[in-house]
Every structure is written in structure tokens, then in C-alpha cells.
Write a protein that holds these residues in place. Structure first.
Motif, mmCIF file in Angstrom:
data_model
loop_
_atom_site.group_PDB
_atom_site.id
_atom_site.type_symbol
_atom_site.label_atom_id
_atom_site.label_comp_id
_atom_site.label_asym_id
_atom_site.label_seq_id
_atom_site.Cartn_x
_atom_site.Cartn_y
_atom_site.Cartn_z
ATOM 1 N N GLU A 93 0.865 -1.302 -0.061
ATOM 2 C CA GLU A 93 0.060 -0.052 0.099
ATOM 3 C C GLU A 93 0.995 1.406 0.185
ATOM 4 O O GLU A 93 0.420 2.132 -0.599
ATOM 5 C CB GLU A 93 -0.878 0.003 1.340
ATOM 6 C CG GLU A 93 -2.053 -1.089 1.103
ATOM 7 C CD GLU A 93 -3.161 -1.088 0.013
ATOM 8 O OE1 GLU A 93 -3.272 0.204 -0.296
ATOM 9 O OE2 GLU A 93 -3.613 -2.102 -0.167
ATOM 10 N N LEU A 94 1.797 1.087 0.699
ATOM 11 C CA LEU A 94 2.973 2.584 0.713
ATOM 12 C C LEU A 94 4.178 2.421 -0.001
ATOM 13 O O LEU A 94 4.804 3.481 -0.099
ATOM 14 C CB LEU A 94 3.111 2.966 2.075
ATOM 15 C CG LEU A 94 1.989 2.738 3.085
ATOM 16 C CD1 LEU A 94 2.285 2.847 4.594
ATOM 17 C CD2 LEU A 94 0.937 3.743 2.977
ATOM 18 N N ASN A 95 4.287 1.167 -0.461
ATOM 19 C CA ASN A 95 5.561 1.058 -1.446
ATOM 20 C C ASN A 95 6.692 1.333 -0.696
ATOM 21 O O ASN A 95 7.724 1.857 -1.300
ATOM 22 C CB ASN A 95 5.329 1.954 -2.682
ATOM 23 C CG ASN A 95 6.174 1.616 -3.766
ATOM 24 O OD1 ASN A 95 6.668 0.411 -3.757
ATOM 25 N ND2 ASN A 95 6.191 2.147 -4.801
ATOM 26 N N SER A 96 6.754 0.917 0.485
ATOM 27 C CA SER A 96 7.789 1.052 1.665
ATOM 28 C C SER A 96 8.535 -0.027 1.891
ATOM 29 O O SER A 96 7.928 -0.945 2.200
ATOM 30 C CB SER A 96 7.295 1.870 2.890
ATOM 31 O OG SER A 96 6.678 2.901 2.438
ATOM 32 N N LYS A 97 9.568 -0.167 2.074
ATOM 33 C CA LYS A 97 10.660 -0.961 2.484
ATOM 34 C C LYS A 97 10.636 -0.831 4.320
ATOM 35 O O LYS A 97 10.311 0.213 4.731
ATOM 36 C CB LYS A 97 11.958 -1.038 2.188
ATOM 37 C CG LYS A 97 12.149 -1.547 0.792
ATOM 38 C CD LYS A 97 11.957 -2.806 0.391
ATOM 39 C CE LYS A 97 12.154 -3.438 -1.039
ATOM 40 N NZ LYS A 97 11.057 -3.940 -1.565
ATOM 41 N N THR A 98 10.632 -2.079 4.821
ATOM 42 C CA THR A 98 10.741 -2.027 6.262
ATOM 43 C C THR A 98 11.947 -2.381 7.175
ATOM 44 O O THR A 98 12.587 -3.562 6.607
ATOM 45 C CB THR A 98 9.607 -2.608 6.927
ATOM 46 O OG1 THR A 98 8.234 -2.110 6.371
ATOM 47 C CG2 THR A 98 9.593 -3.013 8.327
#
Ligand code: BES
Ligand code: MN
Ligand code: MN
Length: 465
Positions: A414-419
Motif C-alpha cells: 500500500e505504501l510502497n515502503s521497505k521496512t
């Protein structure tokens, strides 16, 4: 950075006392009886974020428990870190196995934590680890060294599947936009060997119900002539693994990623003592899928475990009865590429197919989530490693974990983010168990390491421009 350490030593007693206060409220999300305590904890987190220097903090309503959202935006040209954590905790039972009451935190020394550890439900998972981030923000704002933008999103339903957070994230992509997600809700190898979690397992959690006769029966009058649901259920469960402890559900391993021998050799370099592992659990031998090591079994391989099983008479003494129903709760830990919806379907189909005609089977899916692997060739990982190297004096080791934080895969979708998973707990901290605790060393080291991550992440992003 000297001023990080001096700020921490000056304020550490208060840091510890504030966490102790937070741990006194039983914010158990699984049990509706604690609703007011969960809500009260959300308010406490909001206040703490305001005091720590967030510009705006809100309690965001959802169909379930609220999300506490806060942010401090200093410049659009700087990167934005989204910190995620959870303020809910697991139920405390079996309560009689706690040496001190779970919501009356106390500090005790242990062999592994000679500087003391805080004993309370949620001390490590996740109030203690979440609060490190709040105190790290306070440190950075008070000492004028916040190098980038920060958003906080702290939820109250992680321990029950994060349904409301999914709802919230899907509706707030713009607001939650970020360059990297940062989470402390995992562990590390030991206090002298930090590690960065590079993988989480997925999960499919189901409940099964076996119904035999329409009422409980006298086990003498009917025993042997009708199916006993408990006998049948245990037989069905036992048949789910073969003699090599492989799971026999057709299609279960279809998408499981097989690691190369090189990758497995790399994994095997992480320090691990089988004897110490066995001794700590008081077991004579480990157990698991043939062909894999203990560390592989609990990280890169999928599993199936009964978490609870009940039915029939379990009171004092004996009652001769064949129960009408038997139940079990079953979790399957999944690895990346296994889809939890598909696995839930495969399980359901197989479980129904192995039941004899003499019983009825009901399978109810509870919740689940996808697994996750973080790449280690990005600036987030590099910044985390630099931060650990500076605060611990040794490089961090990448390590896949067996646990699950299902929402992490949603951040990617949904946010196109890596964690980045910077966990400071230890496996021996007894999360979800009686006598959960979190080392004072770990708590303060977390507060020291987090600002270093902010610093190096911002530096590396600028260099990447
Ligand atoms: N913080 C844990 C997950 C965890 C712990 C991951 C240690 C890696 C190392 C989290 O709160 C948790 O307990 N997750 C649940 C899943 C959830 C859907 C109930 C789990 O792993 O059982
Ligand atoms: Mn957690
Ligand atoms: Mn947990």
C-alpha cells in the motif's frame, strides 16, 4: 556521539519510570473486558508523543481500536521515517505461572540481564520497544539533532491480526507516505551480538470443530459404537505430518522458496549453541523437519502447530463421557511466496477430506498475513548496520526470524515502503509467556541506537540524491 550517551545517562531513571507506568495498564486487545484499558493506553501514548516533541498527534478512530498517529515534519526536502509499533499486549494467562503480577512491573536481575530487566506483560512486546522510539525522539528534539521527518503510527490490535490498521493504511496512503518504515518489535541474537531481522514468516490461523453425535453420551452405553470426536480430531491432527515431520497437505510446499546452499551456509555462520538452546528449554533433544537445522526450521521453513485443543471433561476427577464436539486452534507459519489465503484453502480442503463420514468438520479461518524479506543492499539496512556497529562496537548480523508481523507486507503493497526491523529483545525475554521481561541494557541501547539510525539514514539518502 557523546551527547546521545550523556542525555541517556542523565534521564535514564525517568525513561525507566515512564515505561513502568505504561506497563501498569493491561491493554489486552484479545479480551473485550479490557477495552477501557486499551483505550486508556492509546491516550497515554498520545500524550507521550506530544511531550516527546511531535508537532501533531491524533487518536484516529477505526472500526476497532484507535491508531495513535503523530508526526514531526521539518522539511519536505528531507527523508521521512515512519515508525510503527503496537500498544496492545497479549493476555497474561496462565497467571499463576508469573513470579510477580504481570501488570505490576518490577526490576529484577537475571543471568542474561545483570543490569536488571523489567518484568511485566508487554515489557518487550511491544510497549518497551515502542517506547524506545518515543524516548529517542525526545532525545533528538531536546538535543537539536533530529535530522529528518518522522511519522509515528502506533496501533492497538497487532496481537489480534491488525485488521483495523489495514483498514486505516488503505485509506491514508498520502498521509503515511514515507521513505522507510522502522520497527522495533523483533529480537536480536544476544546483548553482545546485535542482529537485524531480514525476514518474517507469514501466518494462517484457523480453528477446527469436529462434531460427532448430537449430544454428549455415556461412554459405556455408546463407547465403541459411535465416533468419538476427540479421538478422531487427534488422529486427524497427527496425520498432518509424516515421519520426517513434513507437512502432508497437498500443495502446501508449492511456492516455498528453497534457499541455495550458499545462503544456507551464510545463515549457519550466526552464533548458535544447540546445547545451550536445549538446556534453556530443559529438553533432551530438539525436534523438527528432517534435513534442516534448528535455525532453518524456525525461520526459512513453514510449520503447522496446534496452539490449543479442547473438548470433553477436563474438571476434577473422572466423568465417563463421549463429548459431542472437539476443537483445536491451529497456526501455520509461512515463508515468503506462500499465500496465506491459498494455504488456508488448502488446509480446509485437506482437513475435510481426511475426516471419516462419522463426524462433521467445520474450519473457521481466524486471521493471517504474508511473510516478508528485506533486502540488505539498500540504504535502510546499511544505516541500521552503521548504527548498531557504533553503539555495540560490532557489526550486526542479518537474520530471518520465525515470528510474524503481518502488517509489514501491507506497508510494501500500500505504501510502497521497505521496512527495517531493528529489534532489541532476546528470545529468552519470554514474550507471550509468563514472566515476560525486557533488559534495561536493551531498552537504553535501543534509545541510543535509534538516533544513530536517523543520522546515518539521512546522510546516506542525501548522498544518494
Ligand atoms: N512482536 C511479535 C512478532 C515477533 C516477535 C517477530 C519476535 C519476530 C520476533 C508480534 O507481536 C507477534 O506476536 N505477532 C504474532 C502474529 C499476530 C498476527 C498475532 C505472532 O508472531 O504470533
Ligand atoms: Mn509485537
Ligand atoms: Mn506479540
Amino acid at each position: 556521539m557523546q551527547h546521545i550517551q550523556s542525555y541517556i545517562s542523565e534521564h535514564k531513571d525517568r525513561f525507566i519510570n515512564e515505561l513502568i507506568e505504561l506497563l501498569k495498564t493491561p491493554s489486552i486487545s484479545a479480551d473485550p473486558a479490557y477495552k477501557n484499558d486499551v483505550l486508556k493506553t492509546a491516550d497515554a501514548v498520545k500524550l507521550a508523543l506530544e511531550k516527546a516533541g511531535c508537532g501533531t498527534v491524533e487518536i484516529c478512530e477505526t472500526p476497532g481500536y484507535p491508531i495513535v498517529y503523530g508526526e514531526k515534519i521539518i522539511s519536505e526536502d528531507l527523508p521521512t521515517i515512519l515508525v510503527y509499533g503496537h500498544y496492545d499486549v497479549q493476555p497474561a494467562d496462565p497467571i499463576e505461572l508469573w513470579d510477580s503480577p504481570p501488570f505490576e512491573p518490577i526490576i529484577k536481575k537475571t543471568d542474561i540481564h545483570p543490569e536488571g530487566a523489567i518484568f511485566a506483560r508487554g515489557a518487550c512486546d511491544d510497549k518497551g520497544q515502542m517506547y524506545m522510539h518515543v524516548k529517542a525522539l525526545e532525545l533528538m528534539t531536546q538535543t537539536n539533532q533530529l535530522p529528518c521527518n518522522v511519522k509515528f503510527m502506533i496501533e492497538g490490535e497487532e496481537e489480534v491480526g491488525s485488521e483495523s490498521l489495514s483498514w486505516y493504511v488503505k485509506r491514508n496512503q498520502g498521509k503515511l507516505a514515507n521513505d522507510i518504515v522502522l520497527i522495533s518489535d523483533t529480537g536480536m541474537i544476544s546483548n553482545s551480538q546485535p542482529s537485524i531481522t531480514t525476514g518474517l514468516r507469514g501466518l494462517s490461523y484457523v480453528e477446527v470443530e469436529i462434531t460427532g453425535p448430537n449430544r454428549d453420551l455415556h461412554s459405556g452405553l455408546y463407547g465403541g459404537a459411535v465416533a468419538n470426536p476427540i479421538n478422531i480430531l487427534t488422529k486427524m491432527i497427527a496425520s498432518l505430518h509424516d515421519e520426517n515431520n513434513h507437512i502432508v497437505i497437498p500443495g502446501f510446499y508449492n511456492n516455498v522458496e528453497e534457499l541455495s546452499l550458499e545462503e544456507r551456509a551464510e545463515m549457519a555462520k550466526a552464533p548458535f549453541l544447540l546445547e545451550g538452546y536445549q538446556d534453556a528449554l530443559d529438553i533432551d533433544e530438539v525436534f523438527g523437519e528432517k534435513g534442516y537445522t534448528t535455525n532453518e526450521r524456525n525461520s526459512i521453513r513453514p510449520t503447522l502447530d496446534v496452539n490449543g485443543i479442547w473438548g470433553g471433561y477436563i474438571g476434577e476427577g473422572a466423568k465417563t463421557v463421549i463429548a459431542s464436539k472437539a476443537y483445536a486452534k491451529i497456526s501455520m507459519r509461512l515463508v515468503p511466496n506462500q499465500d496465506w489465503h491459498e494455504i488456508t484453502e488448502l488446509f480446509t480442503e485437506h482437513f475435510k477430506s481426511i475426516a471419516p463420514k462419522s463426524v462433521k468438520v467445520k474450519v473457521t479461518p481466524h486471521h493471517g498475513g504474508q511473510g516478508y524479506v528485506t533486502p540488505i543492499d539498500n540504504i535502510g539496512y546499511k544505516a541500521a548496520n552503521k548504527a548498531y556497529t557504533e553503539s555495540f562496537g560490532v557489526q550486526a548480523i542479518p537474520q530471518r526470524s520465525g515470528g510474524s508481523i503481518p502488517i509489514v507486507s501491507l506497508f510494501e503493497e500500500e505504501l510502497n515502503s521497505k521496512t527495517i526491523l531493528m529489534g532489541f529483545g532476546l528470545d529468552s525475554d519470554a514474550i507471550h509467556s509468563p514472566n515476560e521481561h525486557f533488559g534495561i541494557f536493551n531498552y537504553l541501547k535501543g534509545i541510543e541506537t535509534i538516533p544513530l539510525f536517523y543520522k546515518y539514514y539521512t546522510e546516506l539518502s542525501k548522498r544518494n540524491l
